[in-house]
Scaffold this active site. Structure first.
Site, PDB file in Angstrom:
ATOM      1  N   ARG A  51       1.017  -1.342  -0.003  1.00 43.94           N
ATOM      2  CA  ARG A  51      -0.085   0.077   0.256  1.00 43.94           C
ATOM      3  C   ARG A  51       0.819   1.489  -0.030  1.00 43.94           C
ATOM      4  NH1 ARG A  51      -4.685   0.505   4.509  1.00 43.94           N
ATOM      5  NH2 ARG A  51      -2.909   1.002   5.700  1.00 43.94           N
ATOM      6  N   ASP A  85      -9.422   5.743  13.780  1.00 46.21           N
ATOM      7  CA  ASP A  85      -8.022   5.065  13.725  1.00 46.21           C
ATOM      8  C   ASP A  85      -7.414   4.287  12.297  1.00 46.21           C
ATOM      9  OD1 ASP A  85     -10.018   2.556  15.116  1.00 46.21           O
ATOM     10  OD2 ASP A  85      -8.149   1.513  13.943  1.00 46.21           O
ATOM     11  N   ASN A  86      -8.945   4.767  11.376  1.00 47.10           N
ATOM     12  CA  ASN A  86      -8.913   5.060   9.788  1.00 47.10           C
ATOM     13  C   ASN A  86      -9.571   6.065   9.013  1.00 47.10           C
ATOM     14  OD1 ASN A  86      -8.953   1.546  10.630  1.00 47.10           O
ATOM     15  ND2 ASN A  86     -10.964   1.697  10.098  1.00 47.10           N
TER      16      ASN A  86
HETATM   17  P1  AMP Z   1      -9.407  -2.173  10.629  1.00 46.67           P
HETATM   18  O1  AMP Z   1     -10.491  -3.152  11.048  1.00 46.67           O
HETATM   19  O2  AMP Z   1      -8.517  -3.377   9.767  1.00 46.67           O
HETATM   20  O3  AMP Z   1      -8.775  -1.182  10.925  1.00 46.67           O
HETATM   21  O4  AMP Z   1      -8.062  -3.144  12.151  1.00 46.67           O
HETATM   22  C1  AMP Z   1      -8.008  -2.762  13.225  1.00 46.67           C
HETATM   23  C2  AMP Z   1      -6.642  -3.094  13.983  1.00 46.67           C
HETATM   24  O5  AMP Z   1      -6.774  -4.443  14.232  1.00 46.67           O
HETATM   25  C3  AMP Z   1      -5.471  -2.660  13.900  1.00 46.67           C
HETATM   26  O6  AMP Z   1      -4.777  -2.194  14.650  1.00 46.67           O
HETATM   27  C4  AMP Z   1      -5.691  -3.805  13.164  1.00 46.67           C
HETATM   28  O7  AMP Z   1      -3.863  -3.724  12.860  1.00 46.67           O
HETATM   29  C5  AMP Z   1      -5.895  -4.559  13.569  1.00 46.67           C
HETATM   30  N1  AMP Z   1      -5.820  -6.427  12.809  1.00 46.67           N
HETATM   31  C6  AMP Z   1      -7.163  -6.314  12.111  1.00 46.67           C
HETATM   32  N2  AMP Z   1      -6.579  -7.359  11.105  1.00 46.67           N
HETATM   33  C7  AMP Z   1      -5.707  -8.337  11.970  1.00 46.67           C
HETATM   34  C8  AMP Z   1      -5.212  -9.872  12.378  1.00 46.67           C
HETATM   35  N3  AMP Z   1      -5.269 -10.164  10.921  1.00 46.67           N
HETATM   36  N4  AMP Z   1      -3.928  -9.157  12.935  1.00 46.67           N
HETATM   37  C9  AMP Z   1      -3.563  -8.453  13.562  1.00 46.67           C
HETATM   38  N5  AMP Z   1      -4.273  -7.087  13.368  1.00 46.67           N
HETATM   39  C10 AMP Z   1      -5.473  -6.998  13.044  1.00 46.67           C
HETATM   40 MG    MG Z   2      -7.799   0.130  10.641  1.00 49.71          MG
END
Ligand code: AMP
Ligand code: MG
Length: 492
Positions: A174, A250-251
């Site tokens: 990315r 965080d997004n």
């Molecule tokens: P997201 O929903 O993708 O924005 O992720 C939210 C949080 O969960 C972030 O801190 C990500 O790094 C963590 N996260 C999401 N999927 C995984 C995964 N498969 N392994 C470790 N951390 C994850």
């Molecule tokens: Mg995220």
């Protein structure tokens, strides 16, 4: 072929509390799915080298290229309204930064590249489907002209990841203006570490808003600048029917780019209550809520910055409140300007917003397809000969006719060549968006049959969203009832 990436890293020069140094985890048998050659050029990188066996190893996380300083960034965030003091890159690793051909500093990050100190209960990995979804939708957004992170490459890891079932693993490379999020500020603010908040603000100003360093009140100016870009961004989402799906803090990137394509989706039939995400039980991030949620997220950023805005707490709160008002004004202005472009209006009149809203409520009541309605209005702007194609999108075609009469009345107040208007409208109303059923079909073929042809074709079509592309006319169509997608999944 040796791969050379001219890294010039800045985030990894910040104090160590901003990140964890961690290398990606090598994988056994990586396979290249796609390299974005055009983006590679933009970054000043050699696309052939990126697609070489060595390049494949870099994208897979098996080889750390020279000059990379891999880190996982620390951040916090409000997830669906609840504060989580520590999130961080749980499955992403920032390799480093390059300065692109336009002099813009860009992050190169691997997503799905293995465990980090922030992985919590996760496996640090990503599945092929979500990786391809992010690839497709982020590239489509870029072609639509919406600020966004980009996809430089997608690879399969040769390993399985386990979600509800075993799935092929993948890594997305990315590219982003940066990965500094509202949640990055929250990480430090929640710890009472305002030295770091200031440090981070200085970093973000220098990287994204360098003109503000001269400002007498750089932090207030920074807040205003982020708020302005966020308002413009969400207005653009609304104008193309995009639903982010997980607008957690965080997004939300302070650069003003769209980031983190999880359960995102585009609307087919217009309905402001539309929600696709399977995890958004209460519709917090529904299409129509997005402008308000973005403002809420900006308020969370403002909170973090309070000590930098003024020593006097009350005055600081006053400053933050002004910034929130600025958000609302800017959003309304940006959205209305966009709506005028969509409707072919070159001038401003009092009733323009009401005219747009009248159309939208008629569309909602008649389940009219959002994208097609506006696209077909381009031809209708030439005269009533174009009406039948629009009215057929409404359950009750008369609902369109009444509105069209008002619209033509309004158009008649402007003295513009009809073709000029139509051309301008076609530049504001895409023919092609990543329709969910097409995205799902492309993902299914890739995941179940390793058939990447539908993925490639879809990328191709979506790279020219404002052109007619008659050979791909069916990609402009909404799904037949049997192919309608009602839910999308994060797949994390
Ligand atoms: P997201 O929903 O993708 O924005 O992720 C939210 C949080 O969960 C972030 O801190 C990500 O790094 C963590 N996260 C999401 N999927 C995984 C995964 N498969 N392994 C470790 N951390 C994850
Ligand atoms: Mg995220």
């Amino acid at each position: 072929m040796t791969i050379h990436i001219p890294f010039d890293n800045s985030y990894s020069r910040l104090p160590s509390r901003f990140y964890a140094r961690v290398a990606p985890t090598p994988v056994s048998t990586p396979r290249l799915v796609k390299v974005n050659r055009q983006l590679a050029h933009e970054l000043g990188l050699d696309p052939d080298a990126l697609a070489s066996p060595e390049g494949l190893d870099v994208h897979a996380g098996t080889r750390v290229p020279e000059g990379a300083e891999p880190i996982a960034m620390a951040y916090a965030g409000h997830q669906f309204g609840h504060f989580v003091p520590q999130l961080g890159d749980g499955r992403a690793i920032l390799l480093g930064e390059v300065v692109d051909k336009n002099g813009v500093r860009r992050d190169i990050q691997l997503k799905g590249s293995g465990l980090t100190p922030f992985s919590r209960n996760g496996d640090g990995r990503a599945a092929l489907g979500p990786v391809l979804r992010e690839y497709i939708v982020s590239e489509a957004m870029a072609a639509l002209g919406v600020p966004t992170t980009r996809a430089l490459a997608a690879v399969m890891t040769g390993q399985r990841v386990y979600r509800e079932k075993a799935l092929p693993g993948a890594v997305l490379t990315r590219v982003a203006a940066s990965h500094v999020r509202v949640g990055t500020f929250q990480f430090f603010a929640a710890r009472g570490d305002f030295d770091s908040v200031r440090r981070l603000a200085d970093y973000a100003i220098e990287r994204h808003y360098p003109e503000l360093t001269e400002s007498g009140r750089p932090y207030r100016a920074f807040l205003d600048a982020v708020v302005t870009r966020q308002a413009d961004l969400v207005a653009q989402w609304m104008l193309i029917g995009f639903i982010h799906g997980v607008m957690n803090t965080d997004n939300t990137a302070v650069s003003g780019e769209t980031i983190d394509y999880g359960p995102c989706a585009f609307m087919d039939a217009y309905d402001p209550a539309t929600v696709f995400s399977s995890i958004d039980q209460f519709g917090r991030y529904a299409y129509g809520n997005q402008p308000g949620i973005a403002q809420w997220n900006m308020a969370r950023l403002a909170e973090c910055l309070l000590p930098l805005l003024d020593e006097d707490r009350e005055k600081a709160v006053g400053e933050a409140t002004e910034a929130m008002t600025l958000y609302a004004e800017r959003y309304n202005r940006s959205y209305l300007a966009g709506m005028r472009r969509k409707l072919g209006l070159f001038t401003e009149q009092e009733g323009d917003l009401a005219l747009a809203q009248d159309l939208l409520s008629r569309m909602a009541a008649n389940q009219a397809d959002f994208t097609l309605t506006f696209r077909r209005l381009c031809d209708a702007s030439l005269g009533p000969g174009g009406d039948s194609a629009v009215r057929s999108l409404f359950q009750d075609p008369a609902a369109y006719d009444e509105w069209a009469e008002r619209w033509r009345h309004r158009l008649a107040d402007e003295h513009r060549a009809a073709e000029e208007r139509r051309g301008a409208m076609r530049g504001a109303n895409p023919a092609f968006i990543p329709r969910n059923h097409r995205v799902e079909a492309a993902l299914k073929a890739a995941v179940e049959a390793q058939d990447f042809a539908p993925f490639e074709r879809l990328l191709d079509v979506l790279s020219k969203p404002y052109e007619d592309q008659p050979e791909f006319a069916e990609y402009a169509e909404p799904p037949p009832p049997a192919e309608r997608v009602y839910q999308t999944f994060c797949g994390t």
